[in-house]
Structure formats: structure tokens, C-alpha cells
Design a protein around this motif. Structure first.
Motif, mmCIF file in Angstrom:
data_model
loop_
_atom_site.group_PDB
_atom_site.id
_atom_site.type_symbol
_atom_site.label_atom_id
_atom_site.label_comp_id
_atom_site.label_asym_id
_atom_site.label_seq_id
_atom_site.Cartn_x
_atom_site.Cartn_y
_atom_site.Cartn_z
ATOM 1 N N ALA A 98 0.830 -1.207 0.000
ATOM 2 C CA ALA A 98 0.000 0.000 0.000
ATOM 3 C C ALA A 98 0.865 1.258 0.000
ATOM 4 C CB ALA A 98 -0.924 -0.006 1.214
ATOM 5 N N LEU A 99 1.917 1.250 0.806
ATOM 6 C CA LEU A 99 2.811 2.409 0.857
ATOM 7 C C LEU A 99 3.495 2.637 -0.488
ATOM 8 C CD1 LEU A 99 4.228 4.648 2.392
ATOM 9 C CD2 LEU A 99 5.873 2.954 3.247
ATOM 10 N N SER A 100 3.911 1.570 -1.142
ATOM 11 C CA SER A 100 4.563 1.714 -2.447
ATOM 12 C C SER A 100 3.602 2.313 -3.474
ATOM 13 C CB SER A 100 5.083 0.356 -2.939
ATOM 14 O OG SER A 100 4.035 -0.467 -3.420
ATOM 15 N N LEU A 101 2.343 1.938 -3.402
ATOM 16 C CA LEU A 101 1.349 2.457 -4.341
ATOM 17 C C LEU A 101 1.108 3.944 -4.119
ATOM 18 C CD1 LEU A 101 -1.127 -0.554 -4.176
ATOM 19 C CD2 LEU A 101 0.103 0.207 -6.216
ATOM 20 N N VAL A 102 1.050 4.347 -2.863
ATOM 21 C CA VAL A 102 0.853 5.767 -2.552
ATOM 22 C C VAL A 102 2.057 6.581 -3.008
ATOM 23 C CG1 VAL A 102 0.622 7.436 -0.674
ATOM 24 C CG2 VAL A 102 -0.718 5.319 -0.627
ATOM 25 N N LEU A 103 3.255 6.082 -2.748
ATOM 26 C CA LEU A 103 4.468 6.788 -3.172
ATOM 27 C C LEU A 103 4.534 6.900 -4.695
ATOM 28 C CD1 LEU A 103 7.092 5.249 -0.715
ATOM 29 C CD2 LEU A 103 6.351 7.644 -0.798
ATOM 30 N N ASN A 104 4.117 5.854 -5.381
ATOM 31 C CA ASN A 104 4.108 5.872 -6.843
ATOM 32 C C ASN A 104 3.190 6.972 -7.358
ATOM 33 O OD1 ASN A 104 4.549 5.060 -9.509
ATOM 34 N ND2 ASN A 104 2.885 3.608 -9.456
ATOM 35 N N ALA A 105 2.007 7.094 -6.751
ATOM 36 C CA ALA A 105 1.063 8.129 -7.166
ATOM 37 C C ALA A 105 1.619 9.521 -6.862
ATOM 38 C CB ALA A 105 -0.276 7.924 -6.458
ATOM 39 N N PHE A 106 2.258 9.678 -5.705
ATOM 40 C CA PHE A 106 2.841 10.972 -5.352
ATOM 41 C C PHE A 106 3.986 11.342 -6.305
ATOM 42 C CE2 PHE A 106 1.105 10.738 -0.867
ATOM 43 C CZ PHE A 106 0.282 11.845 -1.036
ATOM 44 N N TRP A 107 4.726 10.325 -6.769
ATOM 45 C CA TRP A 107 5.794 10.605 -7.718
ATOM 46 C C TRP A 107 5.217 11.176 -9.011
ATOM 47 C CZ3 TRP A 107 6.976 9.051 -12.681
ATOM 48 C CH2 TRP A 107 8.237 9.430 -13.137
ATOM 49 N N ILE A 108 4.150 10.569 -9.495
ATOM 50 C CA ILE A 108 3.503 11.046 -10.717
ATOM 51 C C ILE A 108 3.004 12.481 -10.523
ATOM 52 C CG2 ILE A 108 1.508 10.743 -12.236
ATOM 53 C CD1 ILE A 108 1.803 7.718 -11.804
ATOM 54 N N LEU A 109 2.395 12.742 -9.376
ATOM 55 C CA LEU A 109 1.868 14.078 -9.111
ATOM 56 C C LEU A 109 2.994 15.115 -9.019
ATOM 57 C CD1 LEU A 109 -0.903 13.235 -6.481
ATOM 58 C CD2 LEU A 109 -1.216 13.882 -8.883
ATOM 59 N N SER A 110 4.122 14.725 -8.424
ATOM 60 C CA SER A 110 5.240 15.669 -8.303
ATOM 61 C C SER A 110 5.764 16.074 -9.677
ATOM 62 C CB SER A 110 6.365 15.059 -7.455
ATOM 63 O OG SER A 110 6.990 13.975 -8.125
ATOM 64 N N VAL A 111 5.796 15.122 -10.599
ATOM 65 C CA VAL A 111 6.248 15.434 -11.963
ATOM 66 C C VAL A 111 5.195 16.255 -12.695
ATOM 67 C CG1 VAL A 111 6.934 14.451 -14.185
ATOM 68 C CG2 VAL A 111 7.697 13.374 -12.063
ATOM 69 N N GLN A 112 3.926 15.887 -12.499
ATOM 70 C CA GLN A 112 2.839 16.600 -13.165
ATOM 71 C C GLN A 112 2.775 18.073 -12.753
ATOM 72 O OE1 GLN A 112 0.228 15.827 -15.410
ATOM 73 N NE2 GLN A 112 1.432 14.029 -15.931
ATOM 74 N N PHE A 113 3.086 18.354 -11.504
ATOM 75 C CA PHE A 113 3.024 19.726 -11.006
ATOM 76 C C PHE A 113 4.381 20.443 -11.082
ATOM 77 C CE2 PHE A 113 -0.796 17.952 -9.025
ATOM 78 C CZ PHE A 113 -1.714 18.969 -9.279
ATOM 79 N N ASP A 114 5.274 19.922 -11.948
ATOM 80 C CA ASP A 114 6.581 20.543 -12.178
ATOM 81 C C ASP A 114 7.414 20.657 -10.910
ATOM 82 O OD1 ASP A 114 6.243 20.854 -14.924
ATOM 83 O OD2 ASP A 114 5.170 22.742 -14.687
ATOM 84 N N LEU A 115 7.271 19.694 -10.015
ATOM 85 C CA LEU A 115 8.073 19.653 -8.792
ATOM 86 C C LEU A 115 9.124 18.554 -8.941
ATOM 87 C CD1 LEU A 115 5.158 19.964 -6.188
ATOM 88 C CD2 LEU A 115 6.712 21.784 -6.963
#
Length: 280
Positions: A98-115
Motif C-alpha cells: 500500500a505504501l509503495s502504491l501511494v508513493l508511486n502516485a505521489f511521484w507522478i503528481l510531483s512530476v505533473q506539477f513541475d516539482l
């Protein structure tokens, strides 16, 4: 008589895994550009494109996310079945997944928001979680073929690919930040990083005692690095050669380890059989 509190804890774990899988799938959908977001290879100014750095795999390499996501969704459904509710192995593995899945989603969001700088600690954290998870996998075998595919196979592919992605991600951030490699030739840096990735692949093959999934994903990623450096716009023969050599070495090591372990198992089985016959 079953403990009600234990039953509630197991149900909570199952719900958390399903929720995190849903979050990850939504993140992947956004990251693909299908929901109006920017595709990962175009986000953050194209820092993660196939020609952005010498470590970046060719575009087709990312197709590996399809079996990984299918496996993760399949696991989320499978682990929610009553038979897995109180399974000791799933109790150990559920929350790390579950933690790996959440981190994966946060990684995508960080790239999407130019972070993009934020994406580095996120993917490193993801890699560490997957390494810890792999250690747990190696301590207990799957009970059946379904578990071997959905848990060991899926998470092995996940770990192998994220190992390659972490190197590519860090390289992208460094290049974007203007890192010049301390004056060393970029081709040399590319070859050195690929060599390090090759050592990681060898380590996974040996520690995993011949488990194929992590090395398959890592070899897949390195092979596409080689293709991109030989045919793309960011050409680098030294990096491509290093990637090809790494692939060959990893494959040889995984085959040798698997054959050796199988041979030891047969010798142990024959020895036990011989002792039994002698006793009779």
C-alpha cells in the motif's frame, strides 16, 4: 475462537490496499495524459523524455507499467478475498505494498506539477520500500501459483523497473539543475551509472536466489537504454555498450544462480531419499 480485533485489523489492511491501488491507478491515468494531464515524458519540460539524459530508457520501455499495474490491481482484488484475510504472509506484505502504491502516485503528481526536485526523494523512498519488501518476499515462499504471480512476480517487476527509473530520475534532475559532471565526459558518466545499475541487477539475482522478476525488469530497462543511445537523438556508444554488457552479465548471473540452487535442491532431495531408503 477468532479475535474480533484481529479480524477488524485484517479487514482494515485489505481496505487500505484497495484504496491505495485505486489511488495509484488514478495517478497513472492522469500521468498518461488521458485525463487531461501531461504525459510523463512531456511533463516538467520534458526532463524525463527518452532523449533528456544518457540514462533515460527509450519510450517503449515504459510499456512494462502495463503488467505491473495489472498485477497490482489483481493483487488488490485477490488479497481482499476471505481466504487471504488472515494469511500471515499478507499481514506482513499488505501495508508495504500500500505504501509503495501511494508513493508511486505521489511521484507522478510531483512530476505533473513541475516539482521535479521533489520527485527524487519520493522515488528513492519508493525504491527503499520495494527493497525492504523484496527482503520480506525472500524470507517466505508463495503458497501457490496465483500468489507467486500476483505478489512475487508483480513486485519483482516493480522493484527492477524502479531501480532503473531511480537512476534516470536522478540524472534528469541533475541535468536540469545544470550539473556538469565535475568536468568528466558525459559518456563516462553514462557508462558508470549503467555499470552501477548492472551491479544492482547482479545483487538482486544473488540475494533473490534466482528470482527472475526483478532482473527481467532491470534488464528490460537497460536494454532500452542501449536502444535509445544507439538510435535516438541523444547518442552515446559508450553508454550503450555499458548497458549491453550489463544486460549480458545480469542474465548470466541469474541463470547461474538459478541452476545452482536447483542443483542443490536436487542433491538435497536425493540425499534425503537415500537416507530414508537406508533406514528401511
Amino acid at each position: 475462537m477468532s479475535n474480533p480485533s484481529t479480524g477488524r485489523s485484517d479487514r482494515l489492511r485489505q481496505i487500505v490496499v484497495i484504496s491505495s491501488a485505486t489511488f495509484a491507478v488514478i495517478g497513472a491515468f492522469v500521468g498518461s495524459g488521458a485525463a487531461g494531464g501531461i504525459p510523463i515524458n512531456e511533463a516538467s519540460g520534458g526532463a524525463l523524455a527518452a532523449d533528456a539524459t544518457l540514462i533515460a530508457p527509450g519510450g517503449p520501455a515504459f510499456a512494462i507499467w502495463t503488467p505491473i499495474y495489472l498485477g497490482l490491481v489483481g493483487y488488490a482484488v485477490w488479497q481482499a478475498l476471505p481466504a487471504q484475510k488472515a494469511d500471515a504472509r499478507q499481514r506482513r506484505l499488505g501495508y508495504p505494498i500500500a505504501l509503495s502504491l501511494v508513493l508511486n502516485a505521489f511521484w507522478i503528481l510531483s512530476v505533473q506539477f513541475d516539482l521535479l526536485p521533489l520527485s527524487v526523494p519520493v522515488i528513492v523512498a519508493l525504491l527503499l520500500v520495494l527493497v525492504g519488501f523484496f527482503r520480506l518476499l525472500c524470507r517466505s515462499p508463495p503458497r501457490n501459483l496465483i500468489e507467486a504471480i500476483l505478489v512475487d512476480g508483480t513486485m519483482g517487476l516493480y522493484l527492477g523497473w524502479v531501480s532503473v527509473a531511480t537512476a534516470a530520475n536522478i540524472a534528469a534532475v541533475l541535468v536540469t539543475a545544470g550539473f556538469t559532471g565535475f568536468g568528466l565526459d558525459p559518456d563516462l558518466w553514462g557508462a558508470l551509472v549503467i555499470a552501477l545499475a548492472g551491479l544492482v541487477g547482479v545483487g538482486l539475482a544473488v540475494y533473490g536466489r534466482g528470482r527472475w522478476a526483478p532482473t527481467v525488469a532491470l534488464v528490460w530497462g537497460l536494454a532500452w537504454v542501449a536502444v535509445a543511445r544507439l538510435t535516438g537523438s541523444a547518442l552515446s556508444t559508450p553508454t550503450a555498450v555499458a548497458a549491453i554488457v550489463a544486460v549480458i552479465v545480469i542474465v548470466i548471473v541469474i541463470v547461474v544462480v538459478a541452476v545452482t540452487i536447483r542443483a542443490r535442491g536436487r542433491r538435497g532431495s536425493n540425499s534425503t531419499s537415500g537416507e530414508t531408503q537406508h533406514e528401511h
